[in-house]
Design a protein around this motif. Structure first.
Motif, short mmCIF file in Angstrom:
data_model
loop_
_atom_site.label_atom_id
_atom_site.label_comp_id
_atom_site.label_asym_id
_atom_site.label_seq_id
_atom_site.Cartn_x
_atom_site.Cartn_y
_atom_site.Cartn_z
N ILE A 187 0.84 -1.20 0.00
CA ILE A 187 0.00 0.00 0.00
C ILE A 187 0.87 1.25 0.00
O ILE A 187 0.55 2.25 -0.66
CB ILE A 187 -0.96 -0.02 1.21
CG1 ILE A 187 -2.02 -1.10 1.01
CG2 ILE A 187 -1.62 1.34 1.42
CD1 ILE A 187 -3.01 -1.23 2.13
N LEU A 188 2.00 1.22 0.70
CA LEU A 188 2.93 2.35 0.66
C LEU A 188 3.47 2.57 -0.75
O LEU A 188 3.65 3.71 -1.19
CB LEU A 188 4.09 2.12 1.64
CG LEU A 188 3.74 2.18 3.13
CD1 LEU A 188 4.97 1.85 3.98
CD2 LEU A 188 3.20 3.56 3.51
N ASP B 153 -2.15 7.98 6.58
CA ASP B 153 -1.31 7.94 5.38
C ASP B 153 -2.16 8.09 4.12
O ASP B 153 -1.77 8.77 3.16
CB ASP B 153 -0.52 6.64 5.32
CG ASP B 153 0.59 6.58 6.35
OD1 ASP B 153 0.94 7.65 6.90
OD2 ASP B 153 1.11 5.47 6.60
N PHE B 154 -3.31 7.43 4.12
CA PHE B 154 -4.23 7.51 2.97
C PHE B 154 -4.71 8.94 2.78
O PHE B 154 -4.66 9.49 1.67
CB PHE B 154 -5.39 6.56 3.21
CG PHE B 154 -6.33 6.39 2.04
CD1 PHE B 154 -6.00 6.86 0.78
CD2 PHE B 154 -7.55 5.75 2.20
CE1 PHE B 154 -6.85 6.69 -0.30
CE2 PHE B 154 -8.42 5.58 1.14
CZ PHE B 154 -8.07 6.05 -0.11
N LEU C 128 1.02 7.03 -6.77
CA LEU C 128 0.08 8.14 -6.95
C LEU C 128 0.80 9.48 -6.84
O LEU C 128 0.50 10.42 -7.58
CB LEU C 128 -1.05 8.05 -5.92
CG LEU C 128 -2.03 6.88 -6.10
CD1 LEU C 128 -3.06 6.87 -4.99
CD2 LEU C 128 -2.71 6.95 -7.46
N TYR C 129 1.75 9.58 -5.91
CA TYR C 129 2.56 10.81 -5.80
C TYR C 129 3.27 11.08 -7.13
O TYR C 129 3.31 12.22 -7.61
CB TYR C 129 3.61 10.68 -4.69
CG TYR C 129 3.06 10.68 -3.29
CD1 TYR C 129 2.04 11.56 -2.91
CD2 TYR C 129 3.56 9.80 -2.32
CE1 TYR C 129 1.54 11.55 -1.62
CE2 TYR C 129 3.06 9.80 -1.03
CZ TYR C 129 2.04 10.67 -0.69
OH TYR C 129 1.55 10.67 0.60
N TYR C 130 3.83 10.04 -7.71
CA TYR C 130 4.58 10.19 -8.97
C TYR C 130 3.66 10.66 -10.09
O TYR C 130 4.01 11.57 -10.87
CB TYR C 130 5.24 8.86 -9.33
CG TYR C 130 5.93 8.88 -10.67
CD1 TYR C 130 7.17 9.49 -10.84
CD2 TYR C 130 5.34 8.27 -11.78
CE1 TYR C 130 7.80 9.52 -12.07
CE2 TYR C 130 5.96 8.28 -13.02
CZ TYR C 130 7.19 8.90 -13.16
OH TYR C 130 7.81 8.92 -14.39
#
Length: 225
Positions: free
Chosen positions: A13-14, A59-60, A20-22
């Motif tokens: 999941i990390l 974190d989500f 998604l950040y990328y």
């Protein structure tokens, strides 16, 4: 469009958050991200089972905010996943969500997501509709009879029915009704919460109980001589 089918492992999941950040780092197009994230966005999105581990949904939420994504909201049951067990072992979770970015919202101002009934899967299908024109409509006011049984109901009506102005009697009557309607809607949310969301949840529970009732084998009585 980015479709998500997340794994159960915390490390995997990390990796999803990093992906998604990328994607978000140079995303200028209208962007939709949706699917099974396999993690909750907050602790209220679960009923039953073990308590929710805060760092997971924190974190989500941080990832969603950092990627400048917005929850589209939904209609229907608040939970999209069920563990398939009845009664005390029953667990409901909201694992399936659709997010969009600002350019997507600008392109489709009217976006609606509906949680459909689960059929053949432990996840509920998500039905999404998009429109390029905003539609404004008056939300109908629904008077619920059980309101009258609450101790503070009459006081809420009395406070908002008293007029502090004078005008044409018919216009005054119309304004009183409007003010009481607004006041009762607010009073209901504060007193009972989101009634229609609660109703959707209970309808979901009833459907599950009916399903188990239909599948339960018939046991015949035996007489031992």
């Amino acid at each position: 469009m980015t479709f998500v089918y997340a794994k159960c492992s915390s490390l995997d999941i990390l990796e999803l958050w990093d992906s998604l950040y990328y994607l978000a780092s140079d995303m200028e197009l209208p962007w939709l991200v949706g699917g099974d994230f396999n993690v909750l966005l907050n602790e209220k999105e679960k009923i039953g089972g073990l308590p929710v581990y805060p760092p997971e949904y924190e974190d989500f939420a941080f990832c969603v905010n950092s990627c400048e994504l917005f929850d589209t909201g939904y209609k229907g049951s608040p939970f999209t996943w069920w563990n398939g067990r009845p009664n005390a072992e029953c667990i409901f979770r909201s694992l399936d969500i659709i997010f969009v970015n600002s350019p997507f919202q600008s392109l489709f101002p009217t976006t609606e997501v509906e949680h459909l009934i689960r059929t053949g899967s432990d996840h509920a299908p998500l039905f999404m509709t998009c429109g390029d024109k905003t539609t404004t409509f008056a939300k109908p006011f629904k008077f619920l009879n059980f309101w009258t049984k609450h101790a503070s109901f009459m006081e809420a009506v009395r406070q908002n029915w008293q007029a502090d102005f004078t005008c044409d009697p018919f216009l005054m009557f119309k304004q009183k009704l409007k003010r009481v309607k607004i006041a009762l809607s607010k009073w209901s949310r504060l007193t009972y919460g989101d009634i229609f969301k609660q109703r959707s949840l209970r309808e979901d529970v009833v459907r599950i109980k009916e399903m188990f009732f239909e599948e339960e084998p018939t046991v015949k009585n035996r007489i031992v001589l």
